[in-house]
Design an enzyme around this catalytic site. Structure first.
Site, PDB file in Angstrom:
ATOM      1  CG  ASN A   1      34.654 -34.703   8.027  1.00 13.10           C
ATOM      2  OD1 ASN A   1      34.607 -34.206   6.906  1.00 13.10           O
ATOM      3  ND2 ASN A   1      33.571 -34.922   8.746  1.00 13.10           N
TER       4      ASN A   1
ATOM      5  CG  ASP B   1      -3.085  -5.423   4.354  1.00 11.54           C
ATOM      6  OD1 ASP B   1      -3.388  -5.321   3.154  1.00 11.54           O
ATOM      7  OD2 ASP B   1      -2.891  -4.446   5.094  1.00 11.54           O
TER       8      ASP B   1
ATOM      9  CG  ASP C   1      -2.001   1.010   1.210  1.00 12.61           C
ATOM     10  OD1 ASP C   1      -2.089   1.736   0.199  1.00 12.61           O
ATOM     11  OD2 ASP C   1      -2.768   1.095   2.180  1.00 12.61           O
TER      12      ASP C   1
ATOM     13  CG  ASP D   1      -0.571  -1.465   8.257  1.00 11.47           C
ATOM     14  OD1 ASP D   1      -1.496  -1.589   7.415  1.00 11.47           O
ATOM     15  OD2 ASP D   1      -0.125  -0.355   8.615  1.00 11.47           O
TER      16      ASP D   1
END
Length: 850
Positions: free
Chosen positions: A690, A601, A336, A597
């Protein structure tokens, strides 16, 4: 006390919805004023947290023990047991020491990172309003207990199952639980004991949210005993897998398949060549460990956790760690304009009557409506209240008809000086729908077509100047017990409210920055297209392509896919259209972020690949979001995108390290074992190698990332990783076999010296090639972190010192002459140069997904 009884939606142990409110209150030993704080604390201690999973706190001891759950660690412990069984105590102790060392290394990293993440996520935990000690209080949702009285308002998540005490135009969205498309009205009362979830109109349920209206509910069931908890338990619900998680899982399958085939084959062949069975078994186990990036889960956890810490420093709180990769991959952001493109500090500039003149009466009516409305706080009402210096004086609120997204208007009934007036405020078209007259001077007249045209012309002119326009209407009403939306009719239009929200300073530069990051911005707004166009032009979007909600309604899904990609601004859209837009953009192959928000939404935040909300958003929006911004600012978002890409880059670095030198070394050792009369490396040497090479790789979480890498989005690509492994793994093997030839055929070294030489070459090549594969640039032009440099050279120093240390005989190592070390150094340097040249060729010919 009969609290929180076991319950299922179909066969409730206690059908509380069918009993009177007084009976439920008595049974729960509470009141309509809620619980006392000390009693609530006792119930929380006895009943437990209000969460679906009975979360066990991860203490340091639990986290340390969790390091031993890995299949690789269990294989090593099995090898330790085998060595001890045949009384090879030296090998058993060495393997056990390596296992403990790896566990401590992983634990130290994860403990630090886990604690930091918990503190960050606590900042944006969802809270709910309850009555405690007779006063409204905001508490974490997890602390709600049976007997609590919860205050409900638009946008609130319903924290647990309860029965309504009171409700005013309360509509609840319970699609997640019952599948109902539209919000359902809830009212106090009693329903049949056999009522289904959708028929329990006097109840509110966990997992649902308030769409509009207000109310109070008495909580009866919490946590896993709620209807939602029972369904989640039976279905073992889990969040949908992100592309990153799916990629990691597929990579794990690939490496496991390769490891299993090779290890079984090597064991069988060594036994076939009549080598000792125990040595062959331990050798195969060691190969399995070397071939498997056993630290990958820990590295991923630590990298994501440290990434979330860095993002928090930039103002972005990560709610779901696995979404960080999607955040970095995002190439399209929908938002928005209010608060992101514009300043978000709305002011009411004008209150005009129908003729366009300033009107104190319109301003007063707007103030009464905004002052007395009790729905969710919004910037427009706040701007109205702030702009008018008024007091309620003799005005008394009688009732309210809350805002909803269908009517798009809100009404309050106010009594003043013995007269009751219904004052309605909302979007122009929606208010005009219920108006039959307009105010003219001190009187009123019927609303005619010419007057409608004049109103629309003024509205268009104001909108084109960037104003958001609301309209105000009212009528005198007769006294009655309550008022509903049916009473919103035959109203008199009295005027208009004009609001202005200017563009943020620096927003042009921010949009340009997002563009350089490869992120396109799509503005989705409920404002009319004229106001939206004005804002777009003010921020530098010349000739923006605009699509309205009405136009979207006319498009089929396939047509919207094409149109959405070309559109800059979507104006006059409703929540369902927002979701269609996002799904259309995803269909076109984009990684779509949505920033919102509000109540409306939440569906879009769920649909988007990346859901972004803000700290002061309504509960339902924050719960749906993957990320929460501490400041509603696109600059913060851009910083977060960069950190997300850095986090993804560092995760990928470990994978590249694991599938290049490490993988190549294990292939070489496996192949050589078939041609030598002895094992090319002892099992304990492979495990030690390793462990040593894992040490610097654990620091990759905090490594520097090249600026050029974060300028574009990257996506997880298993095929690209497979290609990398098939090209760089064999390169490592070529130089391993060169070492084999030099040590065995040229220098003709005995067994211990040969194994020592190969051990040193393998450690040095695996440690140093990290600097090549960690960057796509020439490695001398990319600066690694200090931690990686220190860890690498510390590892090299330890490896070089081991053959000359007192424990060398225990490890099967022996000192080597200086000339052999020089030869090995030459091989390693040549390997690093060759890897750099191959890297240059590889990235010219192959590209990952973007």
């Amino acid at each position: 006390m009969s609290m929180n009884l076991p319950d299922t939606p179909e066969h409730p142990a206690n059908a509380y919805w069918s009993e009177s409110l007084e009976t439920t209150i008595k049974r729960l030993e509470t009141s309509v004023q809620g619980l006392q704080s000390d009693e609530a604390a006792r119930r929380l201690e006895r009943i437990g947290k209000n969460s679906l999973d009975a979360h066990v706190q991860m203490t340091p001891l639990r986290l340390f023990l969790a390091q031993f759950k890995s299949p690789i660690v269990l294989i090593l412990l099995f090898a330790t047991g085998v060595s001890a069984f045949v009384q090879d105590w030296t090998d058993a102790l060495i393997i056990l020491a390596i296992v403990l060392g790896s566990a401590v290394l992983s634990f130290a990293q994860e403990f630090s990172a886990t604690g930091a993440v918990a503190k960050l996520t606590a900042q944006v935990n969802i809270k709910t309003r309850v009555l405690r000690d007779g006063q409204a209080a905001s508490i974490p949702v997890e602390d709600v207990v049976p007997g609590d009285v919860v205050l409900l308002s638009a946008g609130a998540l319903i924290p647990a199952d309860g029965v309504l005490i009171e409700a005013k135009d309360l509509f609840v969205n319970q699609a997640a639980l019952t599948g109902e498309t539209f919000p359902v009205e809830k009212t106090p009362g009693v329903v049949a004991a056999g009522a289904s979830l959708s028929e329990r109109t006097n109840c509110v349920l966990m997992g649902t949210s308030v769409r509009s209206g207000s109310g109070k509910a008495l909580i009866v069931q919490t946590g896993a005993r709620t209807a939602y908890g029972q369904i989640a338990k039976r279905l073992t619900l889990r969040p949908p897998e992100t592309e990153f998680e799916r990629g990691i899982r597929k990579l794990g399958y690939l490496l496991t398949e390769v490891m299993l085939v090779m290890v079984v084959a090597i064991f069988a062949l060594n036994v076939f060549f009549q080598k000792p069975v125990l040595d062959s078994l331990l050798f195969s186990v060691a190969l399995a460990v070397g071939l498997t990036p056993q630290l990958l889960p820990a590295v991923i956890n630590v990298t994501l956790a440290k990434g979330s810490q860095r993002m928090a420093q930039r103002g972005v709180i990560v709610r779901r760690l696995a979404s960080i990769e999607n955040f970095g991959s995002m190439d399209m952001l929908c938002t928005d304009k209010t608060g992101t493109i514009t300043a978000g500090v709305v002011r009411m500039d004008y209150a005009y009557d129908v003729q366009g003149n300033d009107s104190p009466d319109v301003r007063r009516a707007a103030w009464l409506n905004a002052h007395f409305q009790s729905g969710i706080a919004n910037p427009l009402d706040e701007a109205i209240v702030a702009s008018v210096q008024e007091t309620a004086a003799d005005a008394v609120k009688i009732d309210e008809i809350p805002y909803d997204f269908t009517r798009k208007r809100l009404s309050v009934v106010v009594e003043e000086h013995g007269r009751r007036t219904l004052i309605c405020k909302g979007a122009l078209e929606k208010v005009l729908e219920v108006c039959t007259q307009i105010a003219v001077g001190d009187g009123q007249t019927d609303l005619s077509e010419p007057q409608m045209q004049e109103i629309h012309a003024r509205y268009a002119a104001w909108s084109a100047q960037g104003y958001r326009v609301l309209s105000i209407a009212q009528k005198e009403v007769t006294p009655q017990e309550s008022y509903t939306k049916d009473d919103e009719g035959a109203l008199v239009l009295i005027g208009f409210l004009l609001f202005f929200d200017p563009p943020k300073s620096g927003v042009k530069e921010t949009l340009a920055r997002l563009k350089t990051l490869g992120v396109s911005l799509k503005i989705i707004t409920g404002d009319n297209k004229l106001a939206a166009r004005h804002t777009a032009e003010a921020i530098g979007l010349a000739d923006p392509v605009i699509l309205t909600g009405a136009e979207i309604e006319q498009l089929r899904d396939e047509a919207l896919w094409i149109s959405a990609e070309r559109t800059d601004i979507f104006a006059e859209v409703d929540p369902n259209e927002k979701e269609r837009i996002i799904l259309a953009l995803k269909k076109m192959g984009h990684v779509v972020g949505y920033m919102g928000d509000g109540i409306n939404d939440a569906p879009s935040l769920h649909s988007a690949d990346v859901g972004v909300s803000v700290e002061n958003a309504v509960d339902v929006a924050r719960e749906a979001a993957d990320f929460v911004l501490l400041r509603q600012d696109l600059d913060v978002l851009a910083d977060g995108i960069i950190e997300g890409r850095k986090t993804f880059a560092n995760t990928l670095k470990y994978v590249f390290m694991a599938v290049s030198a490490n993988f190549g070394n294990m292939f070489s050792v496996a192949g050589a074992s078939l041609f030598l009369p002895y094992l090319p490396l002892l099992p304990k040497q492979i495990l030690l190698m390793n462990f040593l090479t894992d040490f610097p790789e654990m620091t990759v979480a905090g490594d520097n990332v090249d600026d050029v890498y974060v300028q574009k989005a990257h996506r997880w690509d298993v095929n690209f990783i497979r290609r990398f492994m098939l090209i760089f793994g064999p390169l490592s093997s070529v130089f391993d076999y060169a070492t084999f030839a030099v040590l065995l055929w040229w220098l003709k070294l005995p067994e211990a010296a040969f194994q020592t030489g190969w051990f040193l070459e393998s450690v040095f090549s695996a440690a140093l090639v990290v600097f090549v594969v960690r960057t796509r640039l020439p490695f001398l032009r990319s600066r690694p972190s200090r931690a990686l440099l220190f860890a690498t050279f510390f590892t090299l120093a330890v490896a070089l010192a081991l053959p000359y240390s007192p424990i060398a005989p225990v490890l099967g190592l022996t000192p080597l002459p200086a000339q052999i070390l020089v030869l090995l150094s030459g091989i390693v340097v040549t390997y690093v140069i060759a890897a750099e040249l191959l890297k240059h060729w590889f990235y010219q010919h192959f590209h990952d997904k973007d």
